[in-house]
Design a protein around this motif. Structure first.
Motif, PDB file in Angstrom:
ATOM      1  N   ILE A   1     -15.794  -8.165 -16.349  1.00 22.68           N
ATOM      2  CA  ILE A   1     -14.601  -7.353 -16.120  1.00 22.68           C
ATOM      3  C   ILE A   1     -13.402  -8.139 -16.635  1.00 22.68           C
ATOM      4  O   ILE A   1     -13.127  -9.250 -16.158  1.00 22.68           O
ATOM      5  CB  ILE A   1     -14.411  -7.042 -14.616  1.00 22.68           C
ATOM      6  CG1 ILE A   1     -15.678  -6.423 -14.033  1.00 22.68           C
ATOM      7  CG2 ILE A   1     -13.203  -6.129 -14.412  1.00 22.68           C
ATOM      8  CD1 ILE A   1     -15.699  -6.388 -12.511  1.00 22.68           C
ATOM      9  N   ILE A   2     -12.705  -7.558 -17.633  1.00 26.57           N
ATOM     10  CA  ILE A   2     -11.534  -8.199 -18.214  1.00 26.57           C
ATOM     11  C   ILE A   2     -10.398  -7.195 -18.341  1.00 26.57           C
ATOM     12  O   ILE A   2     -10.602  -5.983 -18.234  1.00 26.57           O
ATOM     13  CB  ILE A   2     -11.832  -8.841 -19.591  1.00 26.57           C
ATOM     14  CG1 ILE A   2     -12.374  -7.802 -20.577  1.00 26.57           C
ATOM     15  CG2 ILE A   2     -12.788 -10.012 -19.440  1.00 26.57           C
ATOM     16  CD1 ILE A   2     -12.589  -8.340 -21.993  1.00 26.57           C
ATOM     17  N   SER A   3      -9.209  -7.711 -18.584  1.00 26.00           N
ATOM     18  CA  SER A   3      -8.051  -6.851 -18.777  1.00 26.00           C
ATOM     19  C   SER A   3      -6.987  -7.583 -19.568  1.00 26.00           C
ATOM     20  O   SER A   3      -6.984  -8.815 -19.643  1.00 26.00           O
ATOM     21  CB  SER A   3      -7.492  -6.427 -17.413  1.00 26.00           C
ATOM     22  OG  SER A   3      -6.496  -5.426 -17.582  1.00 26.00           O
TER      23      SER A   3
ATOM     24  N   GLY B   1      -7.763  -2.168 -19.866  1.00 24.48           N
ATOM     25  CA  GLY B   1      -6.592  -1.746 -20.614  1.00 24.48           C
ATOM     26  C   GLY B   1      -5.749  -2.845 -21.219  1.00 24.48           C
ATOM     27  O   GLY B   1      -5.857  -4.012 -20.877  1.00 24.48           O
ATOM     28  N   ASP B   2      -4.883  -2.407 -22.135  1.00 28.95           N
ATOM     29  CA  ASP B   2      -4.091  -3.255 -23.012  1.00 28.95           C
ATOM     30  C   ASP B   2      -5.003  -4.083 -23.909  1.00 28.95           C
ATOM     31  O   ASP B   2      -4.908  -5.308 -24.005  1.00 28.95           O
ATOM     32  CB  ASP B   2      -3.080  -4.107 -22.241  1.00 28.95           C
ATOM     33  CG  ASP B   2      -1.835  -3.300 -21.848  1.00 28.95           C
ATOM     34  OD1 ASP B   2      -1.724  -2.132 -22.278  1.00 28.95           O
ATOM     35  OD2 ASP B   2      -0.989  -3.830 -21.124  1.00 28.95           O
TER      36      ASP B   2
ATOM     37  N   GLY C   1      -5.797  -3.284 -13.974  1.00 26.62           N
ATOM     38  CA  GLY C   1      -5.205  -4.417 -14.675  1.00 26.62           C
ATOM     39  C   GLY C   1      -3.697  -4.370 -14.511  1.00 26.62           C
ATOM     40  O   GLY C   1      -3.185  -4.176 -13.422  1.00 26.62           O
ATOM     41  N   HIS C   2      -2.985  -4.515 -15.619  1.00 27.25           N
ATOM     42  CA  HIS C   2      -1.540  -4.338 -15.739  1.00 27.25           C
ATOM     43  C   HIS C   2      -0.693  -5.472 -15.184  1.00 27.25           C
ATOM     44  O   HIS C   2       0.266  -5.874 -15.817  1.00 27.25           O
ATOM     45  CB  HIS C   2      -1.104  -3.006 -15.132  1.00 27.25           C
ATOM     46  CG  HIS C   2       0.329  -2.648 -15.391  1.00 27.25           C
ATOM     47  ND1 HIS C   2       0.835  -2.528 -16.663  1.00 27.25           N
ATOM     48  CD2 HIS C   2       1.359  -2.403 -14.545  1.00 27.25           C
ATOM     49  CE1 HIS C   2       2.118  -2.206 -16.583  1.00 27.25           C
ATOM     50  NE2 HIS C   2       2.461  -2.129 -15.316  1.00 27.25           N
TER      51      HIS C   2
ATOM     52  N   SER D   1      -5.415 -11.460 -16.325  1.00 31.99           N
ATOM     53  CA  SER D   1      -5.368 -11.361 -17.781  1.00 31.99           C
ATOM     54  C   SER D   1      -6.061 -12.546 -18.428  1.00 31.99           C
ATOM     55  O   SER D   1      -5.820 -13.691 -18.055  1.00 31.99           O
ATOM     56  CB  SER D   1      -3.910 -11.312 -18.259  1.00 31.99           C
ATOM     57  OG  SER D   1      -3.848 -11.375 -19.673  1.00 31.99           O
ATOM     58  N   VAL D   2      -6.897 -12.247 -19.411  1.00 25.98           N
ATOM     59  CA  VAL D   2      -7.554 -13.303 -20.181  1.00 25.98           C
ATOM     60  C   VAL D   2      -6.516 -14.025 -21.051  1.00 25.98           C
ATOM     61  O   VAL D   2      -6.518 -15.243 -21.145  1.00 25.98           O
ATOM     62  CB  VAL D   2      -8.670 -12.708 -21.076  1.00 25.98           C
ATOM     63  CG1 VAL D   2      -9.233 -13.757 -22.011  1.00 25.98           C
ATOM     64  CG2 VAL D   2      -9.775 -12.096 -20.243  1.00 25.98           C
ATOM     65  N   SER D   3      -5.582 -13.272 -21.656  1.00 23.31           N
ATOM     66  CA  SER D   3      -4.697 -13.818 -22.681  1.00 23.31           C
ATOM     67  C   SER D   3      -3.309 -14.220 -22.202  1.00 23.31           C
ATOM     68  O   SER D   3      -2.716 -15.152 -22.735  1.00 23.31           O
ATOM     69  CB  SER D   3      -4.549 -12.793 -23.813  1.00 23.31           C
ATOM     70  OG  SER D   3      -5.814 -12.453 -24.335  1.00 23.31           O
TER      71      SER D   3
END
Length: 162
Positions: A8-10, A36-37, A111-112, A131-133
């Motif tokens: 699970i990522i976002s 998302g995103d 997410g978000h 968030s991963v990034s």
């Protein structure tokens, strides 16, 4: 029922270095959920993940073909996924949690906010992998979650950091 391992990522926002690191560290998955995103990273996700994928549109995914939210069943669980901006999750998950309960979901993911969140009670599990990034929580380490379902259909969630 088959055991399953889901990533699970976002909020990757078109950056894939963190996802590469996750794959190197964790190996393969049976399912990918992106909240998302994605910002144009769909082709990368298709190439890197040869498993079923559930991807929703975030507030920065202007031309993405994905829905704003999705519901699906996984074993005995009814899962709702959304980016969360339509439910004002930046001020808290209460509105989203109410909506998820009203449709019979026992797991809702969003997410978000770019911040990890996990709440579990007898009715529902509410989570955000962060968030991963572009993490925004203290320490600012990229984050993700792994959801494992055992043969009985029980779910276990683990928050992880890069």
């Amino acid at each position: 029922m088959k055991e399953m391992r889901t990533l699970i990522i976002s909020d990757t926002h078109g950056r894939h270095e963190g996802v590469d690191e996750i794959l190197e560290r964790e190996g393969e998955f049976d399912m990918l959920i992106h909240l998302g995103d994605v910002e144009g990273g769909e082709i990368y996700l298709d190439v890197m993940f040869e498993c079923p994928k559930y991807i929703v549109r975030g507030n920065n995914d202007f031309f993405a073909p994905h829905p704003y939210e999705e519901e699906f069943d996984l074993g005995p669980h009814h899962i709702m996924i959304t980016h969360g901006h339509h439910y004002h999750v930046s001020t808290g998950p209460e509105i989203l949690k109410e909506e998820a309960l009203s449709i019979g979901a026992d797991v809702v993911m969003f997410g978000h906010t770019h911040r990890p969140y996990f709440e579990q009670d007898e009715d529902i599990t509410v989570l955000n992998p962060g968030s991963v990034s572009y993490p925004r929580q203290e320490g600012r380490r990229g984050s993700y979650m792994i959801m494992e379902m055992d043969e009985e259909g029980d779910l276990k969630f683990e928050q992880k950091f890069l």
